[in-house]
Write a protein that holds these residues in place. Structure first.
Motif, mmCIF file in Angstrom:
data_model
loop_
_atom_site.group_PDB
_atom_site.id
_atom_site.type_symbol
_atom_site.label_atom_id
_atom_site.label_comp_id
_atom_site.label_asym_id
_atom_site.label_seq_id
_atom_site.Cartn_x
_atom_site.Cartn_y
_atom_site.Cartn_z
ATOM 1 N N THR A 1 0.838 -1.200 0.000
ATOM 2 C CA THR A 1 0.000 0.000 0.000
ATOM 3 C C THR A 1 0.872 1.249 0.000
ATOM 4 O OG1 THR A 1 -0.138 -0.151 2.424
ATOM 5 C CG2 THR A 1 -1.927 -1.146 1.148
ATOM 6 N N ALA A 2 1.933 1.213 -0.775
ATOM 7 C CA ALA A 2 2.839 2.359 -0.852
ATOM 8 C C ALA A 2 2.089 3.589 -1.357
ATOM 9 C CB ALA A 2 4.012 2.047 -1.773
ATOM 10 N N GLN A 3 2.569 4.747 -0.965
ATOM 11 C CA GLN A 3 1.920 5.997 -1.355
ATOM 12 C C GLN A 3 2.076 6.253 -2.850
ATOM 13 O OE1 GLN A 3 3.294 9.415 0.818
ATOM 14 N NE2 GLN A 3 1.523 10.648 0.272
ATOM 15 N N HIS A 4 3.221 5.876 -3.418
ATOM 16 C CA HIS A 4 3.504 6.139 -4.828
ATOM 17 C C HIS A 4 3.557 4.807 -5.565
ATOM 18 C CE1 HIS A 4 6.156 8.423 -7.966
ATOM 19 N NE2 HIS A 4 4.926 8.195 -8.395
ATOM 20 N N LYS A 5 2.525 4.526 -6.359
ATOM 21 C CA LYS A 5 2.411 3.229 -7.039
ATOM 22 C C LYS A 5 2.023 3.416 -8.503
ATOM 23 C CE LYS A 5 0.251 -0.244 -5.340
ATOM 24 N NZ LYS A 5 -0.702 -1.210 -4.724
ATOM 25 N N VAL A 6 2.400 2.439 -9.329
ATOM 26 C CA VAL A 6 1.806 2.280 -10.647
ATOM 27 C C VAL A 6 0.599 1.359 -10.476
ATOM 28 C CG1 VAL A 6 4.025 2.614 -11.817
ATOM 29 C CG2 VAL A 6 3.246 0.292 -11.261
ATOM 30 N N PRO A 7 -0.254 1.188 -11.507
ATOM 31 C CA PRO A 7 -1.494 0.427 -11.340
ATOM 32 C C PRO A 7 -1.289 -1.087 -11.300
ATOM 33 C CG PRO A 7 -1.342 1.219 -13.584
ATOM 34 C CD PRO A 7 -0.206 1.846 -12.840
ATOM 35 N N VAL A 8 -0.709 -1.536 -10.213
ATOM 36 C CA VAL A 8 -0.517 -2.959 -9.932
ATOM 37 C C VAL A 8 -1.155 -3.250 -8.579
ATOM 38 C CG1 VAL A 8 1.166 -4.757 -9.399
ATOM 39 C CG2 VAL A 8 1.590 -3.176 -11.289
ATOM 40 N N MET A 9 -1.986 -4.274 -8.509
ATOM 41 C CA MET A 9 -2.658 -4.616 -7.264
ATOM 42 C C MET A 9 -2.474 -6.094 -6.964
ATOM 43 S SD MET A 9 -6.685 -4.162 -6.195
ATOM 44 C CE MET A 9 -7.218 -5.505 -7.276
ATOM 45 N N SER A 10 -1.582 -6.397 -6.019
ATOM 46 C CA SER A 10 -1.443 -7.761 -5.519
ATOM 47 C C SER A 10 -2.357 -7.910 -4.314
ATOM 48 C CB SER A 10 0.006 -8.038 -5.121
ATOM 49 O OG SER A 10 0.807 -8.257 -6.259
ATOM 50 N N PHE A 11 -3.033 -9.053 -4.234
ATOM 51 C CA PHE A 11 -4.018 -9.202 -3.164
ATOM 52 C C PHE A 11 -4.178 -10.662 -2.755
ATOM 53 C CE2 PHE A 11 -6.286 -9.549 -7.184
ATOM 54 C CZ PHE A 11 -7.178 -10.591 -6.993
ATOM 55 N N LYS A 12 -4.805 -10.839 -1.624
ATOM 56 C CA LYS A 12 -5.203 -12.164 -1.167
ATOM 57 C C LYS A 12 -6.629 -12.084 -0.645
ATOM 58 C CE LYS A 12 -3.148 -11.536 3.429
ATOM 59 N NZ LYS A 12 -2.244 -12.105 4.448
ATOM 60 N N ILE A 13 -7.306 -13.222 -0.635
ATOM 61 C CA ILE A 13 -8.647 -13.325 -0.070
ATOM 62 C C ILE A 13 -8.605 -14.439 0.959
ATOM 63 C CG2 ILE A 13 -11.088 -13.788 -0.521
ATOM 64 C CD1 ILE A 13 -10.711 -12.714 -3.343
ATOM 65 N N GLU A 14 -8.978 -14.112 2.137
ATOM 66 C CA GLU A 14 -8.883 -15.054 3.250
ATOM 67 C C GLU A 14 -9.593 -16.363 2.915
ATOM 68 O OE1 GLU A 14 -9.988 -15.191 8.033
ATOM 69 O OE2 GLU A 14 -10.164 -13.327 6.879
ATOM 70 N N GLY A 15 -8.860 -17.470 3.104
ATOM 71 C CA GLY A 15 -9.427 -18.793 2.868
ATOM 72 C C GLY A 15 -9.323 -19.287 1.441
ATOM 73 N N LEU A 16 -8.796 -18.473 0.524
ATOM 74 C CA LEU A 16 -8.687 -18.869 -0.879
ATOM 75 C C LEU A 16 -7.229 -18.925 -1.309
ATOM 76 C CD1 LEU A 16 -11.517 -16.782 -2.587
ATOM 77 C CD2 LEU A 16 -11.619 -19.110 -1.711
ATOM 78 N N HIS A 17 -6.876 -19.931 -2.081
ATOM 79 C CA HIS A 17 -5.530 -20.009 -2.645
ATOM 80 C C HIS A 17 -5.475 -19.139 -3.900
ATOM 81 C CE1 HIS A 17 -1.824 -21.611 -4.380
ATOM 82 N NE2 HIS A 17 -1.562 -22.093 -3.170
ATOM 83 N N PRO A 18 -4.382 -18.415 -4.115
ATOM 84 C CA PRO A 18 -4.301 -17.556 -5.292
ATOM 85 C C PRO A 18 -4.573 -18.282 -6.607
ATOM 86 C CG PRO A 18 -2.507 -17.051 -3.790
ATOM 87 C CD PRO A 18 -3.202 -18.261 -3.234
ATOM 88 N N SER A 19 -4.095 -19.516 -6.729
ATOM 89 C CA SER A 19 -4.303 -20.233 -7.995
ATOM 90 C C SER A 19 -5.775 -20.532 -8.235
ATOM 91 C CB SER A 19 -3.485 -21.529 -8.022
ATOM 92 O OG SER A 19 -3.905 -22.416 -6.999
ATOM 93 N N ASP A 20 -6.531 -20.776 -7.165
ATOM 94 C CA ASP A 20 -7.976 -20.986 -7.320
ATOM 95 C C ASP A 20 -8.658 -19.699 -7.783
ATOM 96 O OD1 ASP A 20 -7.811 -23.637 -6.488
ATOM 97 O OD2 ASP A 20 -8.100 -23.122 -4.380
ATOM 98 N N ILE A 21 -8.228 -18.578 -7.229
ATOM 99 C CA ILE A 21 -8.780 -17.294 -7.649
ATOM 100 C C ILE A 21 -8.540 -17.088 -9.140
ATOM 101 C CG2 ILE A 21 -8.616 -14.786 -7.390
ATOM 102 C CD1 ILE A 21 -7.778 -15.274 -4.463
ATOM 103 N N GLY A 22 -7.299 -17.336 -9.583
ATOM 104 C CA GLY A 22 -6.955 -17.141 -10.988
ATOM 105 C C GLY A 22 -7.751 -18.034 -11.915
ATOM 106 N N THR A 23 -7.923 -19.295 -11.534
ATOM 107 C CA THR A 23 -8.657 -20.251 -12.373
ATOM 108 C C THR A 23 -10.122 -19.850 -12.504
ATOM 109 O OG1 THR A 23 -7.179 -22.061 -11.772
ATOM 110 C CG2 THR A 23 -9.346 -22.661 -12.599
ATOM 111 N N LEU A 24 -10.727 -19.463 -11.385
ATOM 112 C CA LEU A 24 -12.145 -19.110 -11.412
ATOM 113 C C LEU A 24 -12.386 -17.783 -12.133
ATOM 114 C CD1 LEU A 24 -13.038 -20.284 -7.810
ATOM 115 C CD2 LEU A 24 -13.799 -21.323 -9.956
#
Length: 417
Positions: free
Chosen positions: A338-361
């Protein structure tokens, strides 16, 4: 009116995103029966028709090897190839095309510099990198450190995803020989204060390399203003073709470095007694180069130069701002970085979900994102996660696509609730 349907047209009035999208034919297709929403630009950006046409024209009208052909096609190919080098020089504001070296990409460029600087290193010397580096800006230095007895030392990051200035200041010392730092983090989107860091390093006589792979798609770097010794980036992230990248280096340092590979264009004269090297930049360009790819990269930069860059950057910022606003609409979702100065990149997680499942769905809904460690395992270790999901936006993305992403994430979250 709920969060996902709120109109936000004012932020993009100065930038005609629909006109731009028509320049990128791949964006008009459907994936899994849904209109494609391409949000994996940090891994590789899409190509405008101007790039595709330039490469096609090269192969149809002028293909030949460069520099030594005694015929018209050779002259045409050489002019296009060296014209692209001048385009890159102008893009970076380098002093001379002698300082622009073609490589296969950012990774090869860093390897070239690391190997070229190895003779300057000895046991006890230190190479500063950071905890947010891509593996391409860690592993080559580790390989050189193992060979020379030098040590790779990481600058710490804060929980917000910014470089820790106290860590940086404390690590600069009389043993520091090289500072190799990313201009923009591929995971966090953080824009690092590289000008100040280079300034501090130069005051101590430390050689500096900036990894610009994630910076150049979003803004133009000025290597003279930055005063860095080396700057590297890849074409395919800058809306150009794969297989080619750029190493900018100050001429004096490049002259002093040994060649990275041997054969072809990098020689001046060969005998069994002694071989001498060609002048810059050809000293580092062994073999037949990626000619069509250089032409394509030049066309990509020309295309970007025709856009209103200020409006483009404002439009990208609006995309990221909108995404950040909608995070609270997905229960359990949190942003990594959550840096103050960013380009439009958003890395995130969702509690209880694996990132690969998020990507597949998401893919089943036509939305392309990146998941995993993003070639930044030390950063994943710092945050205590195996990986993240990452949505990375480009100027051809729309606010409606941001809304679609979060509508899809809400569906994914409900599946596992």
């Amino acid at each position: 009116m709920n969060d996902l349907s709120m109109a936000n047209t004012a932020t993009r009035e100065a930038f005609d995103v629909q006109a731009v999208r028509r320049d990128f034919p791949i964006l008009s297709q459907q994936v899994n029966g849904k209109p494609l929403v391409y949000l994996d630009n940090g891994a590789s950006a899409q190509k405008p028709t101007a790039v595709l046409d330039a490469m096609d024209r090269y192969y149809r009208e002028m293909h030949s090897n460069v520099h030594r052909g005694a015929h018209t096609l050779g002259d045409r190919a050489t002019a296009a190839f060296e014209g692209a080098r001048e385009t890159v020089r102008n893009f970076l504001n380098a002093h001379s095309t002698r300082e622009i070296i073609w490589t296969k990409g950012t990774t090869e460029a860093i390897n070239l510099v690391a190997n070229g600087l190895a003779p300057r290193l000895k046991a006890g010397d230190e190479i500063l990198v950071s905890h947010m580096e891509h593996h391409a800006n860690i592993v080559p230095w580790q390989m050189i450190a193992e060979r020379t007895g030098a040590k790779v030392v990481p600058i710490q990051v804060t929980p917000q995803g910014e470089l820790d200035p106290d860590s940086f200041n404390s690590l600069l010392n009389d043993r520091t020989r090289i500072l190799a730092i990313t201009h923009v983090s591929n995971v966090l989107g953080t824009v690092n204060p590289v000008a100040d860091m280079v300034c501090q390093a130069r005051a101590r006589g430390i050689i500096t390399l900036l990894d610009g792979a994630q910076a150049v798609p979003h803004f133009r770097p000025d290597v003279q203003a930055l005063d860095c010794d080396f700057y590297v980036f890849s074409s395919h992230k800058l809306f150009g073709p794969t297989g080619i990248g750029v190493l900018y280096g100050k001429a004096a340092l490049l002259e002093d470095m040994p060649p990275y590979q041997g054969g072809g264009e990098m020689i001046e004269r060969v005998s069994f007694e002694r071989t001498t090297w060609n002048v810059l930049p050809y000293k580092f360009e062994a073999g037949t180069p990626a000619i069509a790819e250089a032409v394509g990269l030049g066309a990509a930069i020309d295309y970007l130069n025709r856009l209103d860059r200020e409006a483009m950057e404002a439009a990208e910022n609006a995309l990221l701002e909108r995404a950040h606003q909608l995070v609270e609409t997905v229960p359990g979702m949190s942003i990594i970085g959550t840096a103050q100065h960013k380009v439009p990149v958003m890395s995130f997680k969702i509690e209880g979900l694996h990132p690969s499942d998020i990507g597949t769905l998401l893919d089943q809904q036509g939305i392309a994102i990146r998941t995993g460690h993003h070639c930044a395992m030390p950063l994943m270790d710092f945050y205590g996660v195996p990986g993240t999901a990452r949505a990375s936006f480009a100027f051809y993305n729309t606010l409606d696509e941001v809304n679609q992403l979060f509508t899809a994430l809400q569906k994914v979250q409900r599946l596992f609730a």
